[in-house]
Design an enzyme around this catalytic site. Structure first.
Site, PDB file in Angstrom:
ATOM      1  N   HIS A  72       0.740  -1.227   0.255  1.00  0.00           N
ATOM      2  CA  HIS A  72       0.105  -0.126   0.018  1.00  0.00           C
ATOM      3  C   HIS A  72       0.727   1.243   0.156  1.00  0.00           C
ATOM      4  O   HIS A  72       0.474   2.287  -0.398  1.00  0.00           O
ATOM      5  CB  HIS A  72      -0.981   0.088   1.098  1.00  0.00           C
ATOM      6  CG  HIS A  72      -0.151   0.262   2.364  1.00  0.00           C
ATOM      7  ND1 HIS A  72       0.526  -0.689   3.189  1.00  0.00           N
ATOM      8  CD2 HIS A  72      -0.345   1.548   3.214  1.00  0.00           C
ATOM      9  CE1 HIS A  72       0.940  -0.096   4.339  1.00  0.00           C
ATOM     10  NE2 HIS A  72       0.396   1.036   4.290  1.00  0.00           N
ATOM     11  N   LYS A 113       9.992  -8.380   5.829  1.00  0.00           N
ATOM     12  CA  LYS A 113      10.949  -8.917   6.637  1.00  0.00           C
ATOM     13  C   LYS A 113      11.719 -10.133   5.656  1.00  0.00           C
ATOM     14  O   LYS A 113      11.117 -10.559   4.967  1.00  0.00           O
ATOM     15  CB  LYS A 113      10.203  -9.645   7.533  1.00  0.00           C
ATOM     16  CG  LYS A 113      10.968  -9.835   8.844  1.00  0.00           C
ATOM     17  CD  LYS A 113      11.364  -8.614   9.519  1.00  0.00           C
ATOM     18  CE  LYS A 113      11.802  -8.640  10.892  1.00  0.00           C
ATOM     19  NZ  LYS A 113      11.663  -7.378  11.775  1.00  0.00           N
TER      20      LYS A 113
HETATM   21  N1  GLU Z   1      14.403  -4.957  12.198  1.00  0.00           N
HETATM   22  C1  GLU Z   1      13.734  -3.678  12.769  1.00  0.00           C
HETATM   23  C2  GLU Z   1      12.284  -3.902  13.142  1.00  0.00           C
HETATM   24  O1  GLU Z   1      12.011  -4.974  13.471  1.00  0.00           O
HETATM   25  C3  GLU Z   1      14.030  -2.565  12.034  1.00  0.00           C
HETATM   26  C4  GLU Z   1      13.479  -2.315  10.640  1.00  0.00           C
HETATM   27  C5  GLU Z   1      14.036  -1.354   9.770  1.00  0.00           C
HETATM   28  O2  GLU Z   1      14.657  -0.561  10.272  1.00  0.00           O
HETATM   29  O3  GLU Z   1      13.686  -1.426   8.721  1.00  0.00           O
HETATM   30  O4  GLU Z   1      11.578  -2.991  13.644  1.00  0.00           O
END
Ligand code: GLU
Length: 478
Positions: A72, A113
């Site tokens: 989005h 992720k």
């Molecule tokens: N891994 C971190 C989280 O879970 C940071 C993610 C990021 O900075 O893009 O928020």
């Protein structure tokens, strides 16, 4: 292989379903179309892949994922987890949490992720570099990385070093792409990272706790005094997030009475010295045996159950469950990690009158400062570079004018204090602090006005509303 203490490693195969059920709960307080809600919950792209690496004379297959939960907004954003416990369900759940997290703190990204199923401790630095570069190439091949597409960051088991390998691989394969450095965040400062990113998540958790305990009405209901001064805190996890959360909570006046790690836990009701404990663990390999602890527990979960006001699980998911929730003494749980409290345990805790500061808000400091890093990379200039000297000079002019017209003389300290222009770190921290303060009250306001029992559900209501509006504005939903 089972670990000596499984509490930190337990995985829930239903983690993604749990996240979806949080949305379902929140949906009761909205009137969005059911199909739209299904689209919001769904993971848009799930890329599962494997590649070989050479180890000595043989080959090993590395299993990996990148999940883009929601488009989005673009790019999508989220860390890459290096852990032998990584699985598809977990990466999907964490990608979804990133979507809601970004929405709640007004960071204009969709959620994503990544996961690489290895225990980094089992590999040499050269092997880790090889794995990380190959992982990046696989993402490039499928268009799963880029400053306007999907921007990874550190997560459990990865850090600045891995991010610089990713940036370098991407740059090498995209010569001349002006914004290429915005392909990943959490980079070292020397490689176009940003001041304050390393400690951002922990700093954000500390701001979140500070904001929560500042609301006198809510503290009264818990039988606590408002303010952080003297509040007793137990922190689980002495990694980047746990360490920095403890550091800033101490700076804000709290006392850390307990630390929990894989190998066990320590407790002292009068407070523990963060750096002494950290250095003790670094030199001995264990949190146990720290001389100034009044109690120590070989079973880490017992550490969570000691007397305190605030418990900060800052390790992994699934740490506070139906099995231990009844023994938790804290009145406030601040989720530094993603998904540390199971839904059933959370419901029980709320029923007993406790407050849970939910992960998607509490640990959003990392992605907030990642957003600032990305902006810095796209603008090709450090924050404060253009205005700092100008601000200092105009402040000096104002002071000179005041002195000459009023006849007062300011001391050197006063002059330095007033003249100072903001550094990049100060600007980053100011943006982070403002984000955490505003978002807390936004969530609490939704909770109060809609009569919702938990901050988590209220946070999901706010996030779902914002995502729904984006979809409707895109014209996808008439
Ligand atoms: N891994 C971190 C989280 O879970 C940071 C993610 C990021 O900075 O893009 O928020």
């Amino acid at each position: 292989m089972a670990h000596a203490n499984d509490i930190l490693l337990t995985q829930a195969p239903h983690f993604y379903d749990d996240v979806c059920s949080f949305v379902d709960q929140a949906a009761q307080y909205t009137n969005h179309d059911k199909g739209l809600l299904n689209q919001i919950k769904a993971c848009n792209s799930v890329y599962r892949f494997q590649f070989p690496i050479r180890r000595g004379n043989s080959f090993e297959i590395i299993h990996a994922w990148r999940v883009e939960h929601s488009h989005h907004m673009s790019p999508t954003k989220g860390g890459i987890r290096y852990s032998e416990m990584v699985n598809e369900d977990e990466v999907m759940a964490l990608a979804a949490l990133m979507t809601y997290k970004c929405a709640i703190v007004n960071v204009p990204f969709g959620g994503a992720k990544g996961g690489i199923k290895i225990n980094p401790k089992d590999y040499t630095v050269a092997e880790l570099e090889n794995i990380t570069r190959r992982y990046t190439v696989e993402l490039i091949k499928k268009n799963f990385i880029g400053p306007g597409i999907d921007v990874p960051a550190p997560d459990y088991g990865s850090g600045e070093r891995e991010m610089s390998w990713i940036a370098d691989t991407y740059l090498t394969m995209n010569p001349g792409q002006l914004d290429a450095l915005g392909c990943v965040t959490g980079k070292p400062i020397a490689l176009h990272g940003i001041a304050g990113r390393r400690e951002a998540t922990g700093r954000g958790v500390a701001y979140a706790v500070r904001e929560c305990v500042s609301v006198a009405e809510d503290m009264k209901a818990l039988g606590l005094t408002p303010g952080l001064a003297g509040k007793k805190v137990i922190v689980q996890g002495l990694g980047n997030v746990g360490y920095h959360t403890a550091k800033f909570l101490i700076e804000f006046g709290a006392i850390i009475v307990g630390f929990c790690e894989y190998e066990g836990a320590i407790y002292n009701p009068d407070g523990l010295d963060l750096d002494e404990v950290f250095n003790h663990r670094k030199s001995t390999g264990s949190i146990l045996g720290y001389a100034k602890a009044k109690k120590e527990f070989k079973n880490s979960s017992e550490g969570l159950e000691q007397d305190c006001d605030v418990l900060v699980p800052a390790a992994l998911e699934n740490q506070i469950t139906e099995a231990n929730i009844a023994n938790i003494k804290a009145k406030i749980i601040a989720e530094g990690a993603n998904g540390p409290t199971t839904p059933a345990a959370a419901a029980e805790f709320i029923k007993q009158g406790g407050i849970i500061i939910p992960d998607m808000y509490a640990n959003a400091g990392g992605v907030t400062v990642s957003y600032f890093e990305w902006l810095k990379n796209l603008s090709h200039v450090a924050f404060g570079r253009m205005g700092r000297r100008y601000d200092e000079n105009s402040n000096i002019n104002i002071m000179n004018l005041i002195e000459s017209t009023t006849g007062t003389t300011l001391s050197l300290e006063q002059r330095l204090l007033v003249a100072k222009g903001a550094t990049e770190l100060e600007l980053v921290n100011s943006g982070l602090e403002d984000t955490m303060i505003r978002s807390y009250h936004e969530i609490r306001e939704i909770k109060m006005t809609k009569g919702i029992d938990s901050l988590r559900t209220a946070a999901f209501v706010g996030a779902v509303d914002k995502i729904a509006i984006s979809y409707m504005n895109m014209g996808i939903w008439p």
